[in-house]
Scaffold this motif. Structure first.
Motif, PDB file in Angstrom:
ATOM      1  N   HIS A   1      18.894  40.680  55.256  1.00 31.16           N
ATOM      2  CA  HIS A   1      17.697  41.199  55.909  1.00 31.16           C
ATOM      3  C   HIS A   1      16.759  42.011  55.010  1.00 31.16           C
ATOM      4  CE1 HIS A   1      19.791  45.008  56.172  1.00 31.16           C
ATOM      5  NE2 HIS A   1      20.744  44.455  56.892  1.00 31.16           N
ATOM      6  N   GLY A   2      17.254  42.647  53.956  1.00 23.08           N
ATOM      7  CA  GLY A   2      16.370  43.428  53.086  1.00 23.08           C
ATOM      8  C   GLY A   2      15.669  44.576  53.791  1.00 23.08           C
ATOM      9  N   ILE A   3      16.371  45.202  54.746  1.00 24.18           N
ATOM     10  CA  ILE A   3      15.794  46.319  55.492  1.00 24.18           C
ATOM     11  C   ILE A   3      16.398  47.623  54.972  1.00 24.18           C
ATOM     12  CG2 ILE A   3      15.606  47.430  57.763  1.00 24.18           C
ATOM     13  CD1 ILE A   3      15.909  44.647  59.010  1.00 24.18           C
ATOM     14  N   SER A   4      15.540  48.594  54.722  1.00 26.20           N
ATOM     15  CA  SER A   4      16.015  49.947  54.445  1.00 26.20           C
ATOM     16  C   SER A   4      15.947  50.697  55.769  1.00 26.20           C
ATOM     17  CB  SER A   4      15.133  50.638  53.402  1.00 26.20           C
ATOM     18  OG  SER A   4      15.177  49.935  52.179  1.00 26.20           O
ATOM     19  N   LEU A   5      17.102  50.963  56.366  1.00 25.97           N
ATOM     20  CA  LEU A   5      17.188  51.650  57.652  1.00 25.97           C
ATOM     21  C   LEU A   5      17.544  53.105  57.389  1.00 25.97           C
ATOM     22  CD1 LEU A   5      17.183  51.487  60.765  1.00 25.97           C
ATOM     23  CD2 LEU A   5      19.594  50.788  60.628  1.00 25.97           C
ATOM     24  N   ILE A   6      16.640  53.999  57.770  1.00 29.68           N
ATOM     25  CA  ILE A   6      16.802  55.411  57.411  1.00 29.68           C
ATOM     26  C   ILE A   6      16.813  56.302  58.646  1.00 29.68           C
ATOM     27  CG2 ILE A   6      15.828  57.327  56.094  1.00 29.68           C
ATOM     28  CD1 ILE A   6      14.541  55.177  54.282  1.00 29.68           C
ATOM     29  N   ASP A   7      17.888  57.067  58.754  1.00 26.70           N
ATOM     30  CA  ASP A   7      18.055  58.067  59.805  1.00 26.70           C
ATOM     31  C   ASP A   7      17.538  59.381  59.229  1.00 26.70           C
ATOM     32  OD1 ASP A   7      18.994  59.986  61.570  1.00 26.70           O
ATOM     33  OD2 ASP A   7      20.978  59.070  61.783  1.00 26.70           O
ATOM     34  N   ILE A   8      16.450  59.909  59.787  1.00 27.45           N
ATOM     35  CA  ILE A   8      15.860  61.120  59.197  1.00 27.45           C
ATOM     36  C   ILE A   8      16.347  62.400  59.878  1.00 27.45           C
ATOM     37  CG2 ILE A   8      13.799  59.889  58.440  1.00 27.45           C
ATOM     38  CD1 ILE A   8      12.448  61.728  60.775  1.00 27.45           C
ATOM     39  N   ARG A   9      17.351  62.272  60.763  1.00 26.17           N
ATOM     40  CA  ARG A   9      17.881  63.482  61.422  1.00 26.17           C
ATOM     41  C   ARG A   9      18.722  64.292  60.445  1.00 26.17           C
ATOM     42  NH1 ARG A   9      21.358  61.269  65.902  1.00 26.17           N
ATOM     43  NH2 ARG A   9      21.856  59.833  64.211  1.00 26.17           N
ATOM     44  N   ASN A  10      19.076  65.505  60.866  1.00 23.87           N
ATOM     45  CA  ASN A  10      19.905  66.328  59.978  1.00 23.87           C
ATOM     46  C   ASN A  10      21.297  65.711  59.875  1.00 23.87           C
ATOM     47  OD1 ASN A  10      21.784  67.553  61.919  1.00 23.87           O
ATOM     48  ND2 ASN A  10      20.013  68.665  62.693  1.00 23.87           N
ATOM     49  N   PRO A  11      22.004  65.997  58.784  1.00 25.82           N
ATOM     50  CA  PRO A  11      23.299  65.354  58.531  1.00 25.82           C
ATOM     51  C   PRO A  11      24.316  65.527  59.658  1.00 25.82           C
ATOM     52  CG  PRO A  11      22.531  66.421  56.552  1.00 25.82           C
ATOM     53  CD  PRO A  11      21.578  66.819  57.651  1.00 25.82           C
ATOM     54  N   ALA A  12      24.317  66.653  60.343  1.00 24.78           N
ATOM     55  CA  ALA A  12      25.288  66.868  61.428  1.00 24.78           C
ATOM     56  C   ALA A  12      25.074  65.849  62.548  1.00 24.78           C
ATOM     57  CB  ALA A  12      25.170  68.286  61.972  1.00 24.78           C
TER      58      ALA A  12
END
Length: 107
Positions: free
Chosen positions: A22-33
């Protein structure tokens, strides 16, 4: 101000992620916890405040999908990336809440 990024629906993202190439960069921008507690499989956690430092590692030609809890902070992050020269940036509409209520797999 004009919205310069696109929104992507949960179902569309899920079917794109099923394609192994897929070549998708999926990024979770929440805090690490929050990200450690539950996330979308394949996502990398880059807290919003670290995005300016981490975006050098992103592939500008890849589809970049950002998400947070409900999609509000990730919309701001999408606007930031778009303004920084990323053309293929999408915000996950409804964030991880929408993903979860769709019954999709969680990591």
């Amino acid at each position: 101000m004009m919205q310069v990024f696109k929104e992507i629906e949960v179902a569309d993202l899920a079917s794109m992620l099923e394609d192994s190439d897929h070549g998708i960069s999926l990024i979770d921008i929440r805090n690490p916890a929050d990200a450690t507690h539950e996330s979308i499989p394949g996502a990398i956690n880059v807290p919003m405040h670290q995005l300016p430092l981490e975006m050098k590692g992103l592939e500008p030609e890849h589809l970049v999908v950002l998400y947070c809890q409900i999609g509000q902070r990730s919309a701001q992050a999408c606007a930031y990336l778009s303004a920084s020269g990323f053309d293929n940036v999408h915000n996950l509409r409804g964030g991880i809440q929408a993903w979860k209520s769709s019954g999709l797999a969680m990591a």
